[in-house]
Write a protein that holds these residues in place. Structure first.
Motif, PDB file in Angstrom:
ATOM      1  N   SER A  50       0.825  -1.209   0.000  1.00 53.46           N
ATOM      2  CA  SER A  50       0.000   0.000   0.000  1.00 53.46           C
ATOM      3  C   SER A  50       0.861   1.261   0.000  1.00 53.46           C
ATOM      4  N   ALA A  51       1.948   1.239   0.751  1.00 57.70           N
ATOM      5  CA  ALA A  51       2.832   2.405   0.798  1.00 57.70           C
ATOM      6  C   ALA A  51       3.468   2.668  -0.563  1.00 57.70           C
ATOM      7  N   VAL A  52       3.909   1.603  -1.232  1.00 59.42           N
ATOM      8  CA  VAL A  52       4.506   1.774  -2.562  1.00 59.42           C
ATOM      9  C   VAL A  52       3.452   2.260  -3.554  1.00 59.42           C
ATOM     10  N   ARG A  53       2.259   1.686  -3.480  1.00 61.62           N
ATOM     11  CA  ARG A  53       1.181   2.132  -4.361  1.00 61.62           C
ATOM     12  C   ARG A  53       0.848   3.603  -4.106  1.00 61.62           C
ATOM     13  N   GLY A  54       0.913   4.038  -2.843  1.00 64.23           N
ATOM     14  CA  GLY A  54       0.660   5.440  -2.530  1.00 64.23           C
ATOM     15  C   GLY A  54       1.639   6.369  -3.213  1.00 64.23           C
ATOM     16  N   ALA A  55       2.915   5.948  -3.278  1.00 66.38           N
ATOM     17  CA  ALA A  55       3.909   6.765  -3.980  1.00 66.38           C
ATOM     18  C   ALA A  55       3.553   6.898  -5.453  1.00 66.38           C
ATOM     19  N   GLY A  56       3.141   5.795  -6.080  1.00 66.96           N
ATOM     20  CA  GLY A  56       2.745   5.855  -7.478  1.00 66.96           C
ATOM     21  C   GLY A  56       1.482   6.666  -7.692  1.00 66.96           C
ATOM     22  N   PHE A  57       0.527   6.517  -6.782  1.00 68.61           N
ATOM     23  CA  PHE A  57      -0.725   7.268  -6.899  1.00 68.61           C
ATOM     24  C   PHE A  57      -0.475   8.766  -6.766  1.00 68.61           C
ATOM     25  N   ALA A  58       0.482   9.142  -5.929  1.00 69.32           N
ATOM     26  CA  ALA A  58       0.843  10.556  -5.794  1.00 69.32           C
ATOM     27  C   ALA A  58       1.305  11.126  -7.123  1.00 69.32           C
ATOM     28  N   VAL A  59       2.138  10.384  -7.823  1.00 69.20           N
ATOM     29  CA  VAL A  59       2.637  10.840  -9.125  1.00 69.20           C
ATOM     30  C   VAL A  59       1.505  10.956 -10.132  1.00 69.20           C
ATOM     31  N   VAL A  60       0.659   9.930 -10.216  1.00 73.22           N
ATOM     32  CA  VAL A  60      -0.413   9.918 -11.209  1.00 73.22           C
ATOM     33  C   VAL A  60      -1.398  11.059 -10.973  1.00 73.22           C
ATOM     34  N   THR A  61      -1.738  11.324  -9.711  1.00 72.87           N
ATOM     35  CA  THR A  61      -2.729  12.367  -9.426  1.00 72.87           C
ATOM     36  C   THR A  61      -2.175  13.764  -9.666  1.00 72.87           C
ATOM     37  N   VAL A  62      -0.993  14.043  -9.140  1.00 74.41           N
ATOM     38  CA  VAL A  62      -0.423  15.391  -9.294  1.00 74.41           C
ATOM     39  C   VAL A  62      -0.075  15.660 -10.756  1.00 74.41           C
ATOM     40  N   CYS A  63       0.553  14.702 -11.420  1.00 75.79           N
ATOM     41  CA  CYS A  63       0.950  14.912 -12.811  1.00 75.79           C
ATOM     42  C   CYS A  63      -0.259  14.993 -13.736  1.00 75.79           C
ATOM     43  N   GLY A  64      -1.299  14.213 -13.447  1.00 75.30           N
ATOM     44  CA  GLY A  64      -2.478  14.261 -14.295  1.00 75.30           C
ATOM     45  C   GLY A  64      -3.124  15.632 -14.288  1.00 75.30           C
ATOM     46  N   ALA A  65      -3.303  16.206 -13.101  1.00 76.82           N
ATOM     47  CA  ALA A  65      -3.920  17.527 -13.013  1.00 76.82           C
ATOM     48  C   ALA A  65      -3.015  18.601 -13.612  1.00 76.82           C
ATOM     49  N   THR A  66      -1.709  18.509 -13.349  1.00 79.64           N
ATOM     50  CA  THR A  66      -0.776  19.498 -13.886  1.00 79.64           C
ATOM     51  C   THR A  66      -0.727  19.429 -15.402  1.00 79.64           C
ATOM     52  N   ALA A  67      -0.796  18.226 -15.954  1.00 75.28           N
ATOM     53  CA  ALA A  67      -0.723  18.068 -17.403  1.00 75.28           C
ATOM     54  C   ALA A  67      -1.844  18.805 -18.116  1.00 75.28           C
ATOM     55  N   ILE A  68      -3.038  18.810 -17.518  1.00 80.86           N
ATOM     56  CA  ILE A  68      -4.156  19.543 -18.118  1.00 80.86           C
ATOM     57  C   ILE A  68      -3.791  21.012 -18.307  1.00 80.86           C
ATOM     58  N   ALA A  69      -3.196  21.614 -17.280  1.00 79.23           N
ATOM     59  CA  ALA A  69      -2.833  23.030 -17.360  1.00 79.23           C
ATOM     60  C   ALA A  69      -1.725  23.275 -18.372  1.00 79.23           C
ATOM     61  N   GLU A  70      -0.867  22.290 -18.594  1.00 78.64           N
ATOM     62  CA  GLU A  70       0.208  22.444 -19.572  1.00 78.64           C
ATOM     63  C   GLU A  70      -0.299  22.269 -21.005  1.00 78.64           C
ATOM     64  N   LEU A  71      -1.261  21.395 -21.189  1.00 80.41           N
ATOM     65  CA  LEU A  71      -1.690  21.033 -22.534  1.00 80.41           C
ATOM     66  C   LEU A  71      -2.772  21.946 -23.099  1.00 80.41           C
ATOM     67  N   VAL A  72      -3.581  22.551 -22.226  1.00 82.83           N
ATOM     68  CA  VAL A  72      -4.753  23.315 -22.668  1.00 82.83           C
ATOM     69  C   VAL A  72      -4.697  24.718 -22.082  1.00 82.83           C
ATOM     70  N   GLY A  73      -5.014  25.702 -22.895  1.00 79.53           N
ATOM     71  CA  GLY A  73      -5.009  27.082 -22.439  1.00 79.53           C
ATOM     72  C   GLY A  73      -6.091  27.370 -21.421  1.00 79.53           C
ATOM     73  N   ALA A  74      -5.942  28.481 -20.709  1.00 73.32           N
ATOM     74  CA  ALA A  74      -6.842  28.819 -19.611  1.00 73.32           C
ATOM     75  C   ALA A  74      -8.292  28.978 -20.063  1.00 73.32           C
TER      76      ALA A  74
END
Length: 405
Positions: A110-134
């Protein structure tokens, strides 16, 4: 800095969005499948209720802890390496659960999965802001929200049934699905590394050298959207956790949760266009008040004199409308509140607020219910929504007056 795109181009046609959607579908499928199943696996191995409760507590604690490091990882490692590491860390530990049902092993996975989930969640939301204009970010967040919510709508209610009726190991093998998202992570990472080339600090937190005041100024605009998100995810987390214990049995709980998750998915998608057209702030107070009223309805429906199970389902569905809509609106607000170079910080803070609220809902409402009742626990979260609605309304009026001046 996002590259310009055709404003009439469908969101799914924007370069990188397709890879993001598929990566998110795979990533959240693994998360959704194991959320109810891993604790049951611990009980299968002899753990008590407290031990089973630790499984997802460790998952969320690791997620929140590692979310704070994702902006650093993006700066040092780049998008492609960070995303690939994230989907592998989220997916592969599911296969390890096939080996044993001992609690210590499950907690480590679970701890290892949490590390991966942190990456997927933060990067997913950030990617939207990088790929699409405001100008179209609300709609893009809505599409991303559907990719995030769909696996939870369809897989979370059925995962425990498959585990107990067929075999736990079937769920664990399918739960490794995030690891199959590596090609999508590579494609998305390559696109984002290209977009951020030449301005390496575009995804890094920008803090004036060693000045705590600089860090405070950077985080201050994120306080209100985080508070709003906390107010709605706290009751959301409580209902997701305690629906089977509200007195009407498994069938009503399943229907109520289906109403909540479907309403959340659809509203998170549909509210994006409204946010782009009218701005997010005007919708926040009414949605918080809707959530408060729906929570009161839920609490009333489970009392002896209440209107019954059907109204619990209605109340949970209305909570879902606020729950999904405010996820979109607070993320739009968070990205608008910080400079472009701090998008990953805004995403990390937003995700920490979401996961903290989910955990608090389970912890606080459970504690209150143990001493009084679930009706009192839900009423407490309703009061929180009313208070934050007042704060958000006052903040919006203050901002409007400043704009006029």
């Amino acid at each position: 800095m996002s590259l310009p795109t055709d404003p009439d181009q469908p969101i799914l046609r924007v370069p990188g969005i397709g890879a993001l959607v598929w990566m998110s579908l795979c990533g959240f499928a693994g998360y959704a499948l194991l959320l109810p199943t891993a604790p049951l696996w611990a009980i299968h191995g002899g753990a008590d209720e407290a031990g089973a409760g630790l499984v997802n507590a460790v998952l969320m604690a690791a997620t929140v802890a590692f979310q704070t490091t994702v902006p650093w990882a993006l700066r040092r490692l780049g998008w492609r390496s960070t995303l690939v590491a994230g989907v592998l860390l989220l997916g592969l530990p599911s296969l390890a659960l096939v080996l044993t049902d001992q609690l210590g092993w499950i907690l480590a996975a679970s701890a290892v999965r949490g590390a991966g989930f942190a990456v997927v969640t933060v990067c997913g939301a950030t990617a939207i802001a990088e790929l699409v204009g405001a100008a179209r970010r609300g709609r893009a967040i809505g599409v991303y929200g559907l990719a995030v919510a769909a696996p939870q709508v369809f897989l979370t209610p059925s995962a425990a049934w498959v585990a107990e009726s067929v075999d736990f190991r079937v769920v664990f093998v399918v739960g490794a699905l995030p690891a199959l998202a590596v090609p999508f992570a590579v494609a998305l990472g390559n696109r984002l590394d290209l977009l951020t080339a030449g301005h390496a600090d575009a995804v890094a937190p920008h803090v004036h050298d060693g000045a705590p005041a600089g860090r405070a100024r950077m985080l201050l605009p994120l306080v209100l959207p985080s508070l709003v998100l906390l107010a709605v995810t706290t009751p959301g987390g409580a209902l997701l956790t305690f629906a089977p214990q509200l007195g009407y049995g498994a069938l009503v709980a399943m229907v109520g949760l289906l109403g909540l998750t479907l309403a959340a998915a659809l509203s998170r998608w549909l509210v994006g266009g409204l946010a782009d057209r009218f701005g997010p702030s005007r919708f926040v107070p009414p949605l918080l008040l809707l959530c408060a009223a729906a929570l009161v309805l839920c609490g009333w429906s489970i009392t002896g004199s209440g209107p019954g199970a059907a109204w619990l389902v209605v109340g949970m569905t209305l909570v879902g409308v606020s729950y999904g809509s405010l996820q979109n609106l607070t993320l739009v607000t968070a990205f608008a509140a910080v400079p472009d170079r701090e998008r990953s910080v805004a995403s990390a803070v937003w995700n920490i607020g979401f996961d903290t609220g989910t955990g608090l809902g389970s912890l606080v409402v459970g504690f209150i219910a143990a001493g009084t009742s679930f009706t009192v626990g839900l009423a407490t979260t309703a009061a929180l929504c009313v208070v934050v609605a007042a704060v958000a309304s006052l903040s919006a009026r203050t901002a409007a007056r400043r704009a006029v001046q």
